[in-house]
Design a protein around this motif. Structure first.
Motif: not given
Length: 461
Positions: A206-219, A237-248
């Motif tokens: 979970x910790x690795x996943x949440x850190x990865x999603x946060x990195x995508x959102x600010x890339x 969809x680009x993965x960063x667009x999916x990350x913006x749509x919600x953490x899950x």
């Protein structure tokens, strides 16, 4: 076919110019059809041949340690006009081959227009070539005109062309950490031609996943030019667009952890899993499933290496989303670059599914030679896949694994030349020489591949 019948080449970019030169040098009459300036494109600024619309770099010129540098050298040895004009127009660029873009284009234009076997026709070929053209090369590039694209679709079916590429990153297999990654298909499903262990799986807690999603959102993201804008579809969809749509969102999309069990820790369920699917028949390249992205290249590699098992990943290509027109080449082209639905037509350049100036010209070089041999009533084999030229042709016409073994969906995407497209080599250190240190083994392997390539090219040429 008699050599009195000309070869018609449609498109005066790098591939079309190279194809025309190769055929003309072989003693065949060529008519090169270029629609500019009669009809312009959104990207071109001039009516010169081989105009460089983006970068002015041909990338690395190192023929011993770099695959594109090897391709440069092979093309030089095949008397490439594109490489001759690039060398003539060279400007300082470190280890890369940079060119004065206007000088380069002017040199190609002068060489083509001055060749006694080449006739220039400044006109658009709107649709498929006339029926009485018996030997044709279409090299219309990523900005193929709508009329030509529609004609190709009508001839080959709606799966023949893509109009943008949503590209997932592709990783060299030997850079994947197999102490972390394991092979398994979801629910051990074999699928057509599969074994039940057809995917490589990178587990995340979970910790690795949440850190990865946060990195995508600010890339930082690649910004499209106006003519380059492409649509998003929910299926890619680009993965960063999916990350913006919600953490899950990613965890319920391409990173879902269901149907997979980590054999090293079978009682602990991964919070998310990144899957890689074999991308070529050699098994040397693996693509990251569902990971198309607009992230800029530098940060993209850094973020993707946050994934367990990919901490030292080397990328054959990074992900992207571009306006492009390219063929589903493994499906519609034969090994001789001929259109299966109309064998009088060959294709060359970026429209075949290669990326990069040099790669486009390289396919033009082979297409021009094949067409010239046919005009002389001969058959020319393509170069062996141990060469850069041959590896590129083999990939676009048959080396790529065509579809996802689950869904059967089209998966062919444009590719630069890279060492993952070559058959592997076996290297050993001399007895008593000790262990490989640092990058020694990689460097030795690359030198073995490039040395083999130039020897095999000599035999072919």
């Amino acid at each position: 076919m008699s050599t009195s019948e000309p070869i018609h080449i449609i498109g005066g970019g790098l591939a079309g110019s190279e194809a025309a030169w190769q055929a003309a040098q072989a003693g065949v009459k060529v008519i090169l059809h270029e629609m500019r300036p009669v009809r312009g494109t959104d990207a071109h600024q001039t009516d010169s041949l081989a105009e460089l619309v983006c970068s002015n770099s041909f990338r690395s010129d190192d023929a011993e340690q770099n695959a594109v540098g090897l391709l440069h050298e092979e093309m030089r040895r095949c008397n490439s006009i594109i490489m001759a004009c690039a060398d003539k127009s060279q400007i300082p660029a470190g280890g890369a081959l940079g060119v004065d873009r206007h000088g380069f284009s002017a040199a190609v234009t002068a060489a083509i227009e001055g060749h006694p076997n080449i006739t220039m026709a400044r006109e658009e070929v709107a649709g498929l070539p006339p029926a009485d053209w018996g030997n044709v090369i279409i090299a219309t590039g990523p900005l193929t005109s709508p009329a030509m694209a529609e004609a190709i679709l009508a001839k080959t079916g709606e799966d023949a062309l893509a109009f943008f590429d949503a590209i997932a990153p592709i990783v060299h297999y030997d850079s994947i950490n197999m102490d972390i990654v394991w092979a398994q298909s979801r629910y051990d499903k074999a699928g057509p031609g599969g074994t039940g262990a057809d995917y490589l799986n990178c587990p995340m807690d979970k910790e690795q996943y949440l850190a990865f999603v946060e990195a995508l959102k600010v890339a930082p993201l690649h910004e499209f030019k106006d003519w380059e804008k492409v649509p998003y579809f929910d299926g890619c969809l680009p993965i960063e667009v999916m990350a913006e749509r919600g953490v899950e969102t990613l965890r319920h999309g391409p990173m879902k952890p269901v149907g997979l069990t980590n054999p090293r820790d079978p009682l602990v369920k991964s919070y998310a899993i990144v899957q890689l699917r074999q991308d070529n028949a050699l098994g040397t390249l693996w693509n990251m499933v569902g990971f198309q992205t607009k992230m800029r290249y530098g940060v993209q590699a850094e973020i993707l290496r946050m994934i367990p098992g990919l901490e030292n990943a080397q990328f054959a290509r990074l992900g992207g989303l571009h306006r492009n027109t390219f063929l589903n080449s493994p499906k519609v082209l034969g090994p001789d670059l001929k259109l299966k639905a109309d064998p009088r037509i060959r294709f060359a350049g970026q429209v075949t599914g290669v990326e990069g100036y040099v790669e486009s010209a390289a396919v033009g070089l082979i297409a021009g030679r094949l067409a010239a041999a046919e005009a002389h009533g001969q058959t020319l084999p393509t170069p062996p896949n141990t060469t850069a030229l041959g590896a590129l042709i083999a990939h676009i016409t048959g080396g790529h694994i065509e579809s996802d073994s689950y869904s059967g969906a089209r998966s062919f995407q444009p590719m630069n030349i890279n060492f993952g497209l070559f058959p592997p080599v076996t290297i050993t250190k001399p007895e008593g020489a000790g262990r490989w240190r640092g990058p020694e083994k990689t460097q030795a392997k690359r030198k073995a591949i490039t040395s083999r390539a130039l020897e095999d090219l000599k035999a072919w040429a």
